[in-house]
Motif scaffolding. Sequence first.
Motif, PDB file in Angstrom:
ATOM      1  N   VAL A 104     -17.068 -21.808 -26.863  1.00 25.44           N
ATOM      2  CA  VAL A 104     -15.946 -21.400 -27.700  1.00 25.44           C
ATOM      3  C   VAL A 104     -14.815 -22.427 -27.613  1.00 25.44           C
ATOM      4  O   VAL A 104     -14.162 -22.742 -28.610  1.00 25.44           O
ATOM      5  N   GLY A 105     -14.585 -22.970 -26.418  1.00 25.67           N
ATOM      6  CA  GLY A 105     -13.581 -24.012 -26.281  1.00 25.67           C
ATOM      7  C   GLY A 105     -13.900 -25.223 -27.134  1.00 25.67           C
ATOM      8  O   GLY A 105     -13.003 -25.830 -27.750  1.00 25.67           O
ATOM      9  N   TRP A 106     -15.177 -25.573 -27.214  1.00 24.12           N
ATOM     10  CA  TRP A 106     -15.606 -26.692 -28.056  1.00 24.12           C
ATOM     11  C   TRP A 106     -15.260 -26.428 -29.519  1.00 24.12           C
ATOM     12  O   TRP A 106     -14.849 -27.339 -30.244  1.00 24.12           O
ATOM     13  N   ALA A 107     -15.389 -25.178 -29.941  1.00 22.53           N
ATOM     14  CA  ALA A 107     -15.089 -24.834 -31.332  1.00 22.53           C
ATOM     15  C   ALA A 107     -13.609 -24.971 -31.659  1.00 22.53           C
ATOM     16  O   ALA A 107     -13.239 -25.061 -32.830  1.00 22.53           O
ATOM     17  N   LEU A 108     -12.748 -24.995 -30.623  1.00 22.76           N
ATOM     18  CA  LEU A 108     -11.312 -25.137 -30.847  1.00 22.76           C
ATOM     19  C   LEU A 108     -10.836 -26.582 -30.804  1.00 22.76           C
ATOM     20  O   LEU A 108      -9.635 -26.835 -30.796  1.00 22.76           O
ATOM     21  N   GLY A 109     -11.766 -27.523 -30.761  1.00 21.76           N
ATOM     22  CA  GLY A 109     -11.380 -28.923 -30.814  1.00 21.76           C
ATOM     23  C   GLY A 109     -11.188 -29.529 -29.436  1.00 21.76           C
ATOM     24  O   GLY A 109     -11.410 -28.887 -28.405  1.00 21.76           O
ATOM     25  N   SER A 110     -10.766 -30.785 -29.416  1.00 17.29           N
ATOM     26  CA  SER A 110     -10.693 -31.530 -28.159  1.00 17.29           C
ATOM     27  C   SER A 110      -9.703 -30.909 -27.187  1.00 17.29           C
ATOM     28  O   SER A 110      -9.972 -30.809 -25.981  1.00 17.29           O
ATOM     29  N   TRP A 111      -8.533 -30.480 -27.671  1.00 19.80           N
ATOM     30  CA  TRP A 111      -7.558 -29.847 -26.789  1.00 19.80           C
ATOM     31  C   TRP A 111      -8.107 -28.538 -26.228  1.00 19.80           C
ATOM     32  O   TRP A 111      -7.978 -28.261 -25.027  1.00 19.80           O
ATOM     33  N   GLY A 112      -8.722 -27.741 -27.075  1.00 20.37           N
ATOM     34  CA  GLY A 112      -9.271 -26.468 -26.621  1.00 20.37           C
ATOM     35  C   GLY A 112     -10.386 -26.653 -25.615  1.00 20.37           C
ATOM     36  O   GLY A 112     -10.449 -25.932 -24.607  1.00 20.37           O
ATOM     37  N   PHE A 113     -11.266 -27.628 -25.861  1.00 20.30           N
ATOM     38  CA  PHE A 113     -12.380 -27.844 -24.942  1.00 20.30           C
ATOM     39  C   PHE A 113     -11.889 -28.389 -23.607  1.00 20.30           C
ATOM     40  O   PHE A 113     -12.347 -27.956 -22.540  1.00 20.30           O
ATOM     41  N   ALA A 114     -10.966 -29.353 -23.656  1.00 17.58           N
ATOM     42  CA  ALA A 114     -10.457 -29.938 -22.405  1.00 17.58           C
ATOM     43  C   ALA A 114      -9.775 -28.867 -21.548  1.00 17.58           C
ATOM     44  O   ALA A 114      -9.991 -28.793 -20.335  1.00 17.58           O
TER      45      ALA A 114
END
Length: 306
Positions: free
Chosen positions: A118-128
């Motif tokens: 799910v973090g990956w789906a939120l983009g680089s900031w979300g995944f990091a």
Amino acid sequence: MPGPAPAPAASAQRRAHWPAPGAVLELLKPITWFPPIWAFACGIVASGAALSEMWPRALLGLVLAGPLVCGMSQAVNDWFDRHVDAVNEPQRPIPSGRLPGRWGLWIAIAWTLLSLGVGWALGSWGFAATAVGVALAWAYSAPPLRLKRDGWLGNAACALCYETLPWITAAAVLSGGAPDPRVVLVALLYGAGAHGIMTLNDFKSVEGDLRFGIRSLPVQLGPDRAARLACVVMAVPQAVVVALLIAWGAPFAAAAIGASLAAQGACMARLLRDPRGLAPWYNATGISLYVLGMMASAVALRGGAP
């Protein structure tokens, strides 16, 4: 011809190897989801994003912060704390046997992978941010680091994950880039104050912590000194936020947080009379005032305090 039906005892044995959904939900502790969800909501507000356009990302982020990452951290903690919980809280799902075998560990791993997805789906900031949160959750509970063995380090990791990280993540995800430095500073201050909240939360498990060598701050300092320290740690960052909001031209928000801090001071005075007995009461009163101040800060930042 069909074979004989399985014996009732064999069917019951197979069912016993599967946890009840209620036990799984209890493992993920929905009551603990509120702090990161609230912090993420503060980040949404502070970002100034138009929710009419960004609500799907905002909603996904709230689910990520609460049911997923926070739920995962609870599962990880309960699995590696199962021996301590057998002393402190034997009714929990793992020590009580309602989550048999290694189900607690499998759920922790599954929720970790789901959170990262799910973090990956939120983009680089979300995944990091998700990767940092997941790493800290495992480092807090799992050997060899097991940060929770030391109240200073463990509480810092929890405070960062519960308050600062979701707030900054929301501001970045909703604004589409690096968050405003003022948002980062206020989120860091409220995260620092949350270190004191985590200290108060440790009062409920002093006996088990002593038995298993977990050096929480109530164990290291004793209940009275730990409670006084927690109050100072919670109050000082809020006083700094008040000063910053005044400097940034947001006097009404500063006044609201100042009033909240004064009310917290009255609650703290009562708490210090009996820290162990009154810590649950303070968690329902003083902490509520604390989080309301967080949102007042977020609203001021959304208003563009210069």
